[in-house]
Design a protein around this motif. Structure first.
Motif, short mmCIF file in Angstrom:
data_model
loop_
_atom_site.label_atom_id
_atom_site.label_comp_id
_atom_site.label_asym_id
_atom_site.label_seq_id
_atom_site.Cartn_x
_atom_site.Cartn_y
_atom_site.Cartn_z
N THR A 156 0.83 -1.21 0.00
CA THR A 156 0.00 0.00 0.00
C THR A 156 0.86 1.26 0.00
OG1 THR A 156 -1.74 -1.17 1.20
CG2 THR A 156 -1.82 1.24 1.25
N ARG A 160 0.54 4.37 -2.68
CA ARG A 160 0.23 5.73 -2.24
C ARG A 160 1.29 6.72 -2.74
NH1 ARG A 160 -2.36 5.67 3.87
NH2 ARG A 160 -4.16 4.36 3.37
N PHE A 211 -5.46 8.54 7.16
CA PHE A 211 -6.52 7.56 6.94
C PHE A 211 -7.25 7.98 5.67
CE2 PHE A 211 -10.79 5.74 7.63
CZ PHE A 211 -10.47 4.45 8.01
N LYS A 268 -9.92 10.55 13.04
CA LYS A 268 -8.81 10.07 12.23
C LYS A 268 -8.10 11.25 11.56
CE LYS A 268 -9.73 5.49 12.24
NZ LYS A 268 -8.79 4.46 12.77
N SER A 286 -6.75 2.73 -0.40
CA SER A 286 -7.77 3.24 0.51
C SER A 286 -7.82 2.44 1.81
CB SER A 286 -9.15 3.17 -0.16
OG SER A 286 -9.15 3.86 -1.39
N ASP A 287 -8.12 3.15 2.87
CA ASP A 287 -8.41 2.49 4.15
C ASP A 287 -9.89 2.17 4.26
OD1 ASP A 287 -5.81 2.56 5.59
OD2 ASP A 287 -6.03 4.72 5.32
N ILE A 295 -11.36 -4.28 0.42
CA ILE A 295 -11.29 -2.94 0.99
C ILE A 295 -12.47 -2.75 1.93
CG2 ILE A 295 -11.17 -0.46 0.47
CD1 ILE A 295 -8.87 -2.26 -0.67
N PHE A 336 -13.95 -3.11 8.96
CA PHE A 336 -12.75 -3.93 8.75
C PHE A 336 -13.04 -5.40 9.03
CE2 PHE A 336 -10.70 0.09 8.57
CZ PHE A 336 -9.46 -0.11 7.98
#
Length: 318
Positions: free
Chosen positions: A134, A138, A148, A185, A228-229, A252, A287
């Motif tokens: 990741t 990014r 986040f 966040k 993406s989170d 995701i 999650f």
């Protein structure tokens, strides 16, 4: 016994929208002979996959063929004002409707006596790759590694002035939930697609950092998902959206309103109410739902699900 192979004309809008992509996927993966260009005496059925531009095909042609029309979804507030007359005129030529949800089926059944079948979207597993690194993705997309990242790839603004919110997409709901998340966040919003001006204007006012990649190609969208989170879907009315299938396939985390196909596809803990406050606990539950959502979406992979469309067309032309 060998299955009947049909000749299907699949009408796509040629607008650069997702329906063009999906129509081309059906051409590639169907067992039938599918064309976007030719209607002739060998055509067994015309599929108005872009039902809103049905009048691209002359009525004198439509009346001589079996016609299937897909209603992706109905925006009820716009139907009486703008869409009803076109629906009723088109209905004269339609033999069978396809849609994705019981909600849409129930709505259009008030305006037609033609049969309506529900078959959910498919997801093209051949397009999407999972990426483990990741941080590198990014960096490639110029996204921060210490934030986040919440993403959204659906339009939110009407095209006629690029200021008015597209209310059925719930952009004000999205902004409300972003406000909640920003309090718990260190946040960065990742936007894709077109007509994102309404949300961008509000993010500017809120002084929330964001990145906007307009009309990215599929490979870039793939990386955007994997960077993406959390994917946040805020629609009030939907046909899909495809984003809930794609983000679920790529594992995701997603939080979505109970619109479109989300209630059938996503775990209940991935869903939220319009007035619900998004908390740290709610994000954690998203999650926790990753494996469940991935398992659910595997029912709709092209290799599994395309046969349901193929068999549907066989039934229509019997």
């Amino acid at each position: 016994m060998k299955e009947q192979k049909l000749n299907i004309f699949c009408h796509i809008p040629r607008e650069g929208w997702i329906v063009d992509r999906l129509g081309k996927e059906y051409l590639k993966h169907s067992e039938h002979n599918v064309s976007h260009n030719v209607i002739d005496r060998n055509t067994d059925v015309i599929w108005l996959y872009a039902g809103w531009c049905w009048n691209h095909i002359n009525e004198s042609i439509l009346k001589n063929y079996k016609v299937v029309c897909t209603e992706h979804h109905i925006v009820k507030s716009k139907f009486e004002k703008e869409k009803k007359q076109s629906f009723l005129q088109r209905d004269k030529f339609v033999d069978h409707y396809l849609t994705y949800t019981l909600e849409t089926k129930n709505f259009i059944s008030k305006y037609t006596k033609k049969p309506i079948t529900i078959i959910p979207h498919w997801v093209n597993e051949n397009l999407w790759d999972e990426f483990d690194d990741t941080e590198s993705i990014r960096e490639e997309l110029n996204l921060p590694n210490d934030k986040f990242i919440v993403s959204s790839f659906q339009r939110d603004t009407e095209g006629f002035d690029l200021r008015t919110p597209k209310l059925e997409k719930g952009p004000y709901i999205f902004i409300d939930k972003i406000n909640h998340i920003s309090k718990i966040k260190p946040l960065h919003v990742l936007l894709g697609g077109w007509r994102r001006q309404y949300i961008i204007n509000h993010l500017d006012k809120m002084k929330i950092d964001y990145t906007y990649i307009e009309l990215p190609d599929i490979k870039t969208i793939n990386k955007m998902y994997c960077a993406s989170d959390l994917y946040l879907m805020s629609s009030r009315e939907e046909g899909g959206p495809q984003a809930i299938f794609e983000s679920s396939f790529l594992k995701i985390p997603i939080l979505a309103t109970k619109a479109g196909q989300s209630q059938n596809l996503l775990h209940k803990e991935s869903l939220y109410d319009f007035d619900e406050v998004i908390t740290e606990n709610k994000i954690q539950k998203a999650f926790d739902c990753i494996k469940n959502n991935r398992k659910n979406v595997e029912l709709y992979l092209i290799r599994n699900h395309m046969k349901n469309y193929d068999n549907f067309f066989r039934e229509v032309v019997k």
